[in-house]
Design an enzyme around this catalytic site. Sequence first.
Site, PDB file in Angstrom:
ATOM      1  N   GLU A   1      -0.796  -2.353   4.984  1.00 62.16           N
ATOM      2  CA  GLU A   1       0.081  -2.395   6.159  1.00 62.16           C
ATOM      3  C   GLU A   1      -0.096  -1.140   7.005  1.00 62.16           C
ATOM      4  O   GLU A   1       0.045  -1.162   8.213  1.00 62.16           O
ATOM      5  CB  GLU A   1       1.549  -2.540   5.728  1.00 62.16           C
ATOM      6  CG  GLU A   1       2.509  -2.870   6.866  1.00 62.16           C
ATOM      7  CD  GLU A   1       2.870  -1.685   7.747  1.00 62.16           C
ATOM      8  OE1 GLU A   1       2.981  -1.875   8.974  1.00 62.16           O
ATOM      9  OE2 GLU A   1       3.035  -0.575   7.236  1.00 62.16           O
TER      10      GLU A   1
ATOM     11  N   ASP B   1       0.791  -1.234   0.000  1.00 60.36           N
ATOM     12  CA  ASP B   1       0.000   0.000   0.000  1.00 60.36           C
ATOM     13  C   ASP B   1       0.821   1.282   0.000  1.00 60.36           C
ATOM     14  O   ASP B   1       1.924   1.346   0.518  1.00 60.36           O
ATOM     15  CB  ASP B   1      -0.978   0.013   1.180  1.00 60.36           C
ATOM     16  CG  ASP B   1      -0.315  -0.283   2.528  1.00 60.36           C
ATOM     17  OD1 ASP B   1       0.674  -1.037   2.569  1.00 60.36           O
ATOM     18  OD2 ASP B   1      -0.791   0.253   3.549  1.00 60.36           O
TER      19      ASP B   1
HETATM   20 NI    NI Z   1       6.261   0.861   5.711  1.00 55.04          NI
END
Ligand code: NI
Length: 442
Positions: A180, A114
């Site tokens: 994440e 991401d």
């Molecule tokens: Ni990172």
Amino acid sequence: MKHLFPSFLAALGLALGTPAARAQAPGGAAGPAALHARIAQLATAGQAQVVAWRRDLHQHPELGNEETRTAALIAAQLKRLGLEVKTGVARTGVVGILKGGRPGRVVALRADMDGLPLTEATGLPFASTAKSTYLGQPVGVMHACGHDTHVAMLLGAAEVLSKLKADLPGTVKFIFQPAEEGSVPGTVGGAKLMVQEGVLENPKVDAIFGLHIWASAPVGQLQYRPRGQMASSDRFSIKVVGRGAHGAKPWSSIDPVVTAAEIITALQTIVSRQVDLTQDAAVVTVGTVQAGVRYNIIPPDATLSGTIRALSPETQQRIWAAIKRTATGIAAANGATAEVSIEPYVPVTFNDPALTARMLPTLQATAGTQNVVEIKAVMGAEDFACYQEKVPGLFVFLGGMAPGTDPATVADHHTAGFRVDEGALPLGVRTLAALAVDYLAR
Ligand code: NI
């Protein structure tokens, strides 16, 4: 690029010196030293492709749980390599399975996918101009934490390892993880959801490795810490309920403001007096204080919120208990009550000590002994920790700072000027591939 050749020589030379490298596999299959040399050759051959993937991903970043273009690129590449591919894991995640030519254990390698809600200001020719919305706000999107490099390097490692398939004693699971940086508040995502959806099962993973590009570490360096490398991150809130009154008649109140102030002060003694700081650092920060609407009204309640950081599950539990005890005890002493809620968010990124010790020669063989540095802990958090809660894992920082740069001038992660020197990528590819090969070769 200029880092590739010396480290390639280092990989060859040092790999030959390790005990693992001296052991030859039976049946004529290539031993670890030969495999290290082939990893280095294949990584060099694939280097231009890794850079191309990285630039493409960098130019087209996607926010957490929206990584559909990224996922499609990953899935297409893994299929091209002949891997078994599963998509839609934890919404947009992709998992590839490479079965080696010989039976053995299962090792997982993980990359996060991401980007972040930031408008890029690097001036790079492949800078992102992507836009999206985040929590209802229009935002720019940028790979401002280097997850583009993580995806490119893991694809590079998949390319390398797929060419070593016949010699691999076991299975490699490639985990491309979304979100994440966190999902929409109140929803589960990222590593936690991948684990819930069974990413560590079928086949059951025996160990997991991951790396993170690190903007302030020089290219060519690998950094690690046994045990807690990055902190757990939990959110707490304390609602102090007292009794409101006219500000001129405090004796008719149970003042939640004064009680909250005492609690804030007392929370400072948790880290300073109740945590063994010779073992590990810890943090308790109160970030918000909310009470009252007018200067001469004592409000009925006050609310605090903050963050807890710890480097071992034991310290984390101890801090949770201390916050509850401190808040409720002080509130009771003042005739008030305290409602304490602690929301666990990310566990400790805990490098299994035995696994770390076992894989250290691999890191040294790959980067050169002088380039593998044991570091102090980082109090930021990383959801790789969710895998390490279930299976032994090792997380490593990969230097991404251009040679000759003053670390003080480096644009940090999560800022609009964040940059990675692409000279970092070959070492990342080789490290991931070598960790998998050496773990399976045990
Ligand atoms: Ni990172």
